[in-house]
Scaffold this active site. Structure first.
Site, short mmCIF file in Angstrom:
data_model
loop_
_atom_site.label_atom_id
_atom_site.label_comp_id
_atom_site.label_asym_id
_atom_site.label_seq_id
_atom_site.Cartn_x
_atom_site.Cartn_y
_atom_site.Cartn_z
N GLU A 158 0.84 -1.20 0.00
CA GLU A 158 0.00 0.00 0.00
C GLU A 158 0.87 1.25 0.00
OE1 GLU A 158 -3.42 2.02 2.88
OE2 GLU A 158 -3.16 -0.16 2.84
N ASP A 160 0.08 5.26 0.71
CA ASP A 160 -1.05 5.84 1.41
C ASP A 160 -0.94 7.35 1.62
OD1 ASP A 160 -3.43 5.68 2.79
OD2 ASP A 160 -2.59 4.86 4.61
N GLU A 162 -3.48 10.01 3.53
CA GLU A 162 -4.70 10.21 4.30
C GLU A 162 -4.75 11.66 4.77
OE1 GLU A 162 -6.00 5.98 6.22
OE2 GLU A 162 -4.69 7.25 7.43
#
Length: 342
Positions: A158, A160, A162
């Site tokens: 992953e 990522d 956010e």
């Protein structure tokens, strides 16, 4: 040349184009030097020769029967406007995710009952991925807008982004992480140098066999290098889909969970546009790129130049608020191996 001309559609009667006084040219053509069909949309101002957006620079020659076709794009500005219905699917949210504006805009919303999310139809194994996002406005405390690439399975990879919401007037926290074979713990966090709710901004991931670079509006904020030589796993074997979601995380997202979501402000909405992927598409167990036919764009071998390193240093010196590589209390037995290089 008639073969090529048949691939063009001149759309000068569209009301939206009339308002903008532009012509729109669609090109869809398969060329021997491309591993996938070439889709180009050119917006041409009626009184000017300039074209907008991403500039490409290449000159290729190919044969079409007895015709020698010179494809010259070095002087053109190519608009690569993502078609969300073609490239993505809404995966959850019971109608809270919407594709609008002739498939050029996607919105996710969150209310007290549910958030929403989407994912790409394609899987990718290396690529340069761009998405313009406008984050939740106002009091977004407790909400998280996640934008990431992720593979399937229990030992997933992953990459990522956010975006952790905050009280009105307080900065968003940009949380980044890299997972390899299901293990993350590589967080770096930043405060942006602008308000990401006032307009769209471009969030990019460059992922090639040598490195992963996170960028915001073209400014690198993080680099994670391939350090397999010292025993650090790198993301190179698992194809990943682009995914995004808007959800409630008020148990941890804002000040460690001290600030809860104000549901009187719902629905919360994040908006997406201008998706672009220069990438190796994974399909039927094979990549569209291979050792015998590698990508011709420079993203596959791209690294930060001296100017890029200076920008990265500026961001990390002025806008980084957490770095796992500096958290000696968290790693009392010693920092992870990559911290000596990254």
């Amino acid at each position: 040349m008639q073969q090529l001309a048949s691939c063009f559609q001149l759309c000068s009667n569209s009301p939206s184009l009339k308002r903008q006084e532009t012509f729109q040219i669609h090109l869809s053509y398969s060329l021997p030097f491309c591993p996938f069909p070439l889709h180009i949309v050119l917006y041409i101002p009626s009184m000017h020769a300039q074209l907008r957006h991403q500039k490409t620079s290449f000159l290729k020659e190919t044969k079409m029967g007895s015709l020698s076709l010179i494809v010259l794009l070095g002087s053109l500005m190519v608009v690569s406007a993502g078609n969300f219905n073609r490239d993505f699917e809404i995966t959850w949210g019971d109608g809270r995710g919407k594709i609008l504006n002739n498939d050029e805009l996607l919105t996710l919303s969150l209310d007290h009952y549910s958030g929403s999310g989407f994912q790409s139809r394609n899987e990718y194994l290396f690529g340069k991925i761009d998405m313009q996002i406008k984050l939740v406005v106002g009091n977004s405390a407790g909400t998280v807008t996640a934008y990431y690439l992720r593979s399937d399975g229990a030992a997933w990879d992953e990459i990522d982004f956010e975006f952790l919401g905050n009280l009105s007037g307080e900065p968003y926290t940009v949380h980044t992480n890299v997972y390899s074979q299901g293990k993350g713990d590589k967080e770096q966090q930043f405060h942006l140098w602008f308000d990401p709710t006032h307009d769209f901004h471009t969030y990019s991931v460059l992922w090639n066999p040598q490195r992963i670079i996170f960028s915001v509006d073209g400014t690198p904020i993080r680099e994670f290098k391939n350090l397999e030589s010292i025993g650090v796993p790198f993301l190179k074997n698992q194809p990943m889909r682009i995914q995004s979601s808007l959800w409630n995380a008020d148990d941890w997202a804002t000040r460690g969970g001290l600030i809860k979501t104000d549901w009187s402000q719902a629905p919360f909405t994040a908006s997406y546009r201008n998706f672009n992927a220069e990438a190796c598409v994974w399909s039927s167990g094979k990549s569209s790129c291979s050792s015998s036919s590698p990508p011709r764009s420079n993203w596959f071998t791209q690294a930060l130049d001296s100017a890029g390193h200076q920008k990265l240093k500026w961001v990390q010196n002025n806008h980084m608020i957490y770095n796992y590589c500096a958290d000696t209390k968290r790693f009392p037995q010693g920092l992870p191996k990559e911290c000596s290089v990254n």
